[in-house]
Design a protein around this motif. Structure first.
Motif, PDB file in Angstrom:
ATOM      1  N   TYR A   1      90.064 121.379  11.959  1.00  0.00           N
ATOM      2  CA  TYR A   1      88.746 120.822  11.650  1.00  0.00           C
ATOM      3  C   TYR A   1      88.490 119.598  12.516  1.00  0.00           C
ATOM      4  CZ  TYR A   1      90.867 117.296   8.497  1.00  0.00           C
ATOM      5  OH  TYR A   1      91.589 116.263   7.963  1.00  0.00           O
ATOM      6  N   HIS A   2      87.202 119.345  12.794  1.00  0.00           N
ATOM      7  CA  HIS A   2      86.793 118.358  13.799  1.00  0.00           C
ATOM      8  C   HIS A   2      85.680 117.461  13.280  1.00  0.00           C
ATOM      9  CE1 HIS A   2      88.433 121.171  16.920  1.00  0.00           C
ATOM     10  NE2 HIS A   2      87.960 122.082  16.094  1.00  0.00           N
TER      11      HIS A   2
ATOM     12  N   VAL B   1      93.747 121.976   9.401  1.00  0.00           N
ATOM     13  CA  VAL B   1      94.487 120.785   9.828  1.00  0.00           C
ATOM     14  C   VAL B   1      93.641 120.022  10.847  1.00  0.00           C
ATOM     15  CG1 VAL B   1      96.730 121.859   9.400  1.00  0.00           C
ATOM     16  CG2 VAL B   1      95.702 122.019  11.677  1.00  0.00           C
ATOM     17  N   PRO B   2      93.871 118.679  10.964  1.00  0.00           N
ATOM     18  CA  PRO B   2      93.026 117.883  11.873  1.00  0.00           C
ATOM     19  C   PRO B   2      93.212 118.298  13.335  1.00  0.00           C
ATOM     20  CG  PRO B   2      94.330 116.466  10.420  1.00  0.00           C
ATOM     21  CD  PRO B   2      94.849 117.850  10.243  1.00  0.00           C
ATOM     22  N   CYS B   3      92.120 118.336  14.066  1.00  0.00           N
ATOM     23  CA  CYS B   3      92.148 118.579  15.512  1.00  0.00           C
ATOM     24  C   CYS B   3      92.890 117.421  16.175  1.00  0.00           C
ATOM     25  CB  CYS B   3      90.712 118.659  16.028  1.00  0.00           C
ATOM     26  SG  CYS B   3      90.521 118.447  17.803  1.00  0.00           S
ATOM     27  N   LYS B   4      93.758 117.715  17.152  1.00  0.00           N
ATOM     28  CA  LYS B   4      94.519 116.650  17.806  1.00  0.00           C
ATOM     29  C   LYS B   4      93.687 115.915  18.850  1.00  0.00           C
ATOM     30  CE  LYS B   4      99.298 117.878  17.041  1.00  0.00           C
ATOM     31  NZ  LYS B   4      99.165 119.022  16.140  1.00  0.00           N
ATOM     32  N   ILE B   5      92.557 116.480  19.224  1.00  0.00           N
ATOM     33  CA  ILE B   5      91.710 115.832  20.228  1.00  0.00           C
ATOM     34  C   ILE B   5      90.817 114.768  19.578  1.00  0.00           C
ATOM     35  CG2 ILE B   5      89.948 116.185  22.004  1.00  0.00           C
ATOM     36  CD1 ILE B   5      92.630 117.444  22.704  1.00  0.00           C
TER      37      ILE B   5
ATOM     38  N   GLN C   1      84.246 117.691  21.353  1.00  0.00           N
ATOM     39  CA  GLN C   1      83.852 118.693  22.357  1.00  0.00           C
ATOM     40  C   GLN C   1      84.216 120.103  21.902  1.00  0.00           C
ATOM     41  OE1 GLN C   1      86.263 118.620  26.004  1.00  0.00           O
ATOM     42  NE2 GLN C   1      87.578 117.104  25.056  1.00  0.00           N
ATOM     43  N   TRP C   2      85.315 120.209  21.123  1.00  0.00           N
ATOM     44  CA  TRP C   2      85.715 121.542  20.656  1.00  0.00           C
ATOM     45  C   TRP C   2      84.802 122.008  19.533  1.00  0.00           C
ATOM     46  CZ3 TRP C   2      88.280 124.013  24.025  1.00  0.00           C
ATOM     47  CH2 TRP C   2      89.107 123.320  24.910  1.00  0.00           C
TER      48      TRP C   2
ATOM     49  N   PRO D   1      80.330 114.818   7.533  1.00  0.00           N
ATOM     50  CA  PRO D   1      80.788 116.198   7.586  1.00  0.00           C
ATOM     51  C   PRO D   1      81.801 116.435   8.707  1.00  0.00           C
ATOM     52  CG  PRO D   1      78.657 115.996   8.642  1.00  0.00           C
ATOM     53  CD  PRO D   1      78.997 114.643   8.084  1.00  0.00           C
ATOM     54  N   PHE D   2      82.680 117.388   8.448  1.00  0.00           N
ATOM     55  CA  PHE D   2      83.569 117.888   9.484  1.00  0.00           C
ATOM     56  C   PHE D   2      83.270 119.370   9.648  1.00  0.00           C
ATOM     57  CE2 PHE D   2      85.896 114.442   7.317  1.00  0.00           C
ATOM     58  CZ  PHE D   2      85.966 113.553   8.372  1.00  0.00           C
ATOM     59  N   VAL D   3      83.663 119.900  10.780  1.00  0.00           N
ATOM     60  CA  VAL D   3      83.390 121.317  11.003  1.00  0.00           C
ATOM     61  C   VAL D   3      84.647 122.027  11.485  1.00  0.00           C
ATOM     62  CG1 VAL D   3      80.928 121.032  11.481  1.00  0.00           C
ATOM     63  CG2 VAL D   3      82.577 120.866  13.356  1.00  0.00           C
ATOM     64  N   GLY D   4      84.677 123.317  11.230  1.00  0.00           N
ATOM     65  CA  GLY D   4      85.761 124.153  11.714  1.00  0.00           C
ATOM     66  C   GLY D   4      85.201 125.509  12.093  1.00  0.00           C
ATOM     67  N   SER D   5      86.074 126.318  12.671  1.00  0.00           N
ATOM     68  CA  SER D   5      85.672 127.674  13.029  1.00  0.00           C
ATOM     69  C   SER D   5      86.409 128.642  12.122  1.00  0.00           C
ATOM     70  CB  SER D   5      86.029 127.961  14.485  1.00  0.00           C
ATOM     71  OG  SER D   5      85.954 129.354  14.726  1.00  0.00           O
TER      72      SER D   5
END
Ligand code: CA
Ligand code: CA
Ligand code: CA
Ligand code: ZN
Length: 222
Positions: free
Chosen positions: A183-184, A214-218, A189-190, A173-177
């Motif tokens: 998405y992360h 879009v993918p998180c850059k971290i 950490q975000w 799974p990925f998550v987003g706000s």
């Protein structure tokens, strides 16, 4: 005479504190290996231990590994608080050492004013570890928060590496706000800072992208 009286009074005052303190082992942190693993040089310990310096794995929490982006910040947090610090250890009475020879323990940081702070809990509250409650030890992380684990980051015991099924990296799974379009990985950490009420879960990166994320850059998910 007067001096002895005050010493006695002091001893009586300290008695309840001493009884409450987890004093199975007391020592100084000589090395921080990563966010959830430290070396402790012991000043005193119970008969379970034969070594002078032990490696300690913080019980029922998991910090990101050093090979991940979130590993070094977690190590830095633990280093800031624990390097050379005086600690009391509540060792796990059920398993003692884990499969890697590390003592499983709750680490209590001794503050200058004499109070003890549960560092396992601090690590979770600082978003530097997830709660990862193993049922084979004596600890129940819910106790650290008076019965209810806050909605920070909770890993299921069944996600232990030994039993985790192999999944392709594009699977979630990925998550987003709901408040952003990133998405992360759930370990990011975000991701761990997203409020539960805003949390959206995607089962794959395709699903996240289809929803306009879009993918998180971290954490750089696929
Ligand atoms: Ca870890
Ligand atoms: Ca114990
Ligand atoms: Ca446990
Ligand atoms: Zn991320």
């Amino acid at each position: 005479m007067r001096k002895q009286f005050y010493l006695l009074l002091l001893a009586l005052l300290l008695l309840p504190l001493a009884a409450a303190a987890p004093d199975e082992a007391i020592g100084r942190v000589t090395k921080v290996v990563d966010g959830d693993t430290i070396d402790v040089q012991l000043q005193s310990h119970n008969s379970l231990i034969s070594e002078d310096t032990i490696r300690v794995r913080l019980a029922d929490v998991d910090s990101p590994e050093m090979s991940t982006l979130q590993g070094p910040p977690a190590k830095a947090y633990t280093t800031k608080w624990l390097q050379s610090a005086q600690v009391s250890l509540d060792l796990d009475d059920q398993t003692g050492k884990d499969a890697y020879g590390r003592w499983v323990a709750v680490v209590y940081l001794q503050k200058p004013n004499g109070t003890l702070e549960n560092f396992n809990r601090m690590l979770v509250e600082a978003y530097q570890a997830c709660v990862w409650d193993f049922s084979n030890n004596e600890f129940n992380p819910a106790d650290w928060w008076g019965g209810q684990i806050p909605a920070v980051c909770i890993k299921e015991e069944s996600t232990a590496p030994a039993t985790r099924p192999a999944v392709s990296s594009s699977n979630g799974p990925f998550v987003g706000s709901s408040k952003s379009n990133k998405y992360h990985y759930t370990s990011c950490q975000w991701a761990q800072k997203i409020k539960a009420s805003n949390l959206i879960t995607f089962s794959s990166s395709a699903e996240a992208r289809a929803a306009g994320y879009v993918p998180c850059k971290i954490c750089n998910p696929p």
